[in-house]
Design a protein around this motif. Structure first.
Motif: not given
Length: 529
Positions: A146-162
């Motif tokens: 997937e092309p978005h991986l080139a810009r990926l800096h972090s991943i999270n869950t919904l609770a972690g994001y909020v």
């Protein structure tokens, strides 16, 4: 509470599948006020998702409803609380660039599009990685280039994001983190060996990553997790009434808040959360003998190992049938209150045949990992001699809501996993003595329901905030909940009845047969059975 003192209160906000709910709890752990907002996931381009704008609109609406409830009850504005916690549906995939912008639409736990990745990771790790886990979504994106991986800096869950947006801190409670990536309970952190294995797998696929840097930092229950920033206060309450500086506890997943809400964080305890999905959490005394694709291994909010049977489907099909019945009543000029209609139909089900009368609803709105279905196929099967009455129809639908869970629990029974207590919570248990009775038959164990069963996750999140605010040095979460919150709390316990055990067993045998027929039809390319 004679004088309203918000500085001594705690607040839990939970993003559930159908509602965003806020519950304010007093220093005696009694719910004082609440607010909520109804939302619904969408299937867009083959992905179950919620729009990013709905996250913030829903959060603000739930907060506004809570603040209005506080003002109506206590005549005071809600300017602060003693501690606040955010929880949400576990798992899924939220991917961000360096500036914090969302790279792809939120992929929720409900998606079953990561089968290739989940299977590969399970084999490489020797640890079950279900399709809905965050790491499965990430690895599937790598496999699909997937092309978005080139810009990926972090991943999270919904609770972690909020939590991140409200406090500026990218941290996650250990229970929620355990649905992103396997946890080493002894270390209280992500499993270091498995992190290295993932990095090697990603590099071999031409996408080198440092997974530890992508994931949020892990925190146990009770740890300080930041405070509400000025920007976060405006995001939560655009009126400006809420003031910054409110302390936060670690954000958690709905599984962890369910354990807290039911006093089920000690070994040999367990709970069942029933809503859009249904899942059982049983705190383990010892490891399972082998890897089971139907069983997740996650943790309590304080890091103890837990066996989780997670089923994607519970009440969606049941709700659809009740909506249809309400529509039929409308043709005759009736406008039944939906809550009253549910109560009447649930109670009527007790008059139905113990085995559901030969009716077999299959409630799969979406794919189901426990039984290995990749897409939803709701069905209603019956024979000419079925007891096609409303009472048996409702009983069969309630059985269906917990049938797949029963299939998963069979594995834990086979492993000799002890369950001294099993507590039910969530909307399915609001009508006293109905779903509780059927769950006892499905689980083959006594089921307890507490007075706060309908409060569910947001209440549990408020209790985790209370633990962070009030715990004594060295006081464990299990001791705090058992001794300070639930000691003497009203509860009812129902043991399984012989007739219900036999009736549910007969229903489950037909249910299993319906799944086998459906699978055979799909393999033959014939569509639904």
């Amino acid at each position: 509470m004679s004088t309203f003192c918000p500085e001594r209160c705690t607040l839990g906000i939970e993003f559930g599948s159908t509602r965003i709910k806020a519950v304010l709890v007093g220093p005696d752990h009694t719910p004082l006020a609440q607010g909520d907002y109804t939302w619904e996931n969408r299937l867009e381009n083959g992905i179950w998702t919620y729009p990013e704008s709905a996250i913030w609109a829903g959060l603000q609406a739930a907060w506004a409803a809570l603040a209005a409830d506080v003002r109506a009850r206590y005549g005071a504005p809600l300017t602060t609380v003693g501690c606040l916690g955010v929880s949400a549906m576990m798992h899924g995939y939220l991917a961000f660039d360096e500036g914090g912008a969302l790279l792809v639409p939120f992929r929720t736990w409900r998606n079953t599009t990561t089968g290739q990745a989940a299977e590969a990771l399970t084999e490489a790790f020797g640890f079950n990685i279900p399709q809905r886990w965050s790491v499965a979504h990430l690895y599937q994106a790598i496999l699909d280039r997937e092309p978005h991986l080139a810009r990926l800096h972090s991943i999270n869950t919904l609770a972690g994001y909020v939590h991140w947006k409200l406090t500026g801190r990218r941290v996650l409670g250990i229970g929620d983190a355990s649905g992103m990536f396997p946890i080493d309970s002894a270390a209280g952190d992500y499993d270091a060996d498995l992190l290295a294995r993932f990095n090697n797998l990603a590099a071999a696929r031409g996408c080198p990553v440092d997974l530890a840097a992508l994931l949020p930092r892990v925190l146990p229950a009770g740890a300080p997790a930041g405070a509400l920033t000025a920007e976060g206060a405006r995001l939560l309450d655009p009126t400006g009434t809420l003031q910054p500086g409110v302390p936060f506890c670690p954000p958690e997943g709905d599984a962890g808040t369910g354990m807290a809400a039911t006093d089920s964080v000690a070994p040999r305890t367990g709970n069942v959360s029933a809503g859009t999905s249904i899942f059982a959490m049983v705190v383990l005394e010892r490891p399972l003998s082998r890897v089971y694709p139907e069983i997740d291994l996650v943790t309590t909010p304080d890091g103890a190992p837990v066996a989780m049977v997670h089923c994607n489907n519970c009440t969606s099909d049941l709700n659809a049938w009740v909506d249809l019945l309400a529509e039929a009543a409308g043709l005759c000029g009736a406008r039944p209150d939906k809550g009253e209609l549910f109560t009447r139909l649930f109670n009527l089900s007790l008059q139905g045949a113990a085995d559901g009368g030969g009716l077999v609803p299959v409630n799969y709105y979406s794919g189901e990992g426990v039984t290995h279905f990749d897409a939803g196929r709701p069905l209603l099967l019956r024979s000419p001699d079925s007891d096609f009455t409303l009472a048996s129809f409702m009983r069969a639908n309630l059985y269906s809501a917990m049938a797949t869970l029963a299939l998963g629990l069979e594995i834990l029974h086979g492993e000799g996993v002890a369950m001294d207590s099993l507590t039910g919570h969530g909307g399915l248990f609001k009508t006293p003595g109905v779903a509780q009775r059927y769950l006892a038959a499905a689980a083959g164990a006594p089921v307890t329901v507490r007075r706060t069963a309908g409060e569910g996750g947001p209440y549990g999140m408020a209790l985790l905030a209370a633990y962070a605010l009030n715990r004594a040095p060295g006081e464990t979460l299990a001791a705090y909940l058992h001794d300070r919150v639930f000691a003497g709390a009203p509860a009812s316990t129902l043991a399984p009845e012989d007739g219900d055990l036999a009736g549910f067993a007969a229903f489950l045998q037909r249910y299993r047969g319906a799944l086998q027929a459906e699978r055979a039809a799909l393999q033959a390319g014939a569509g639904p059975a």
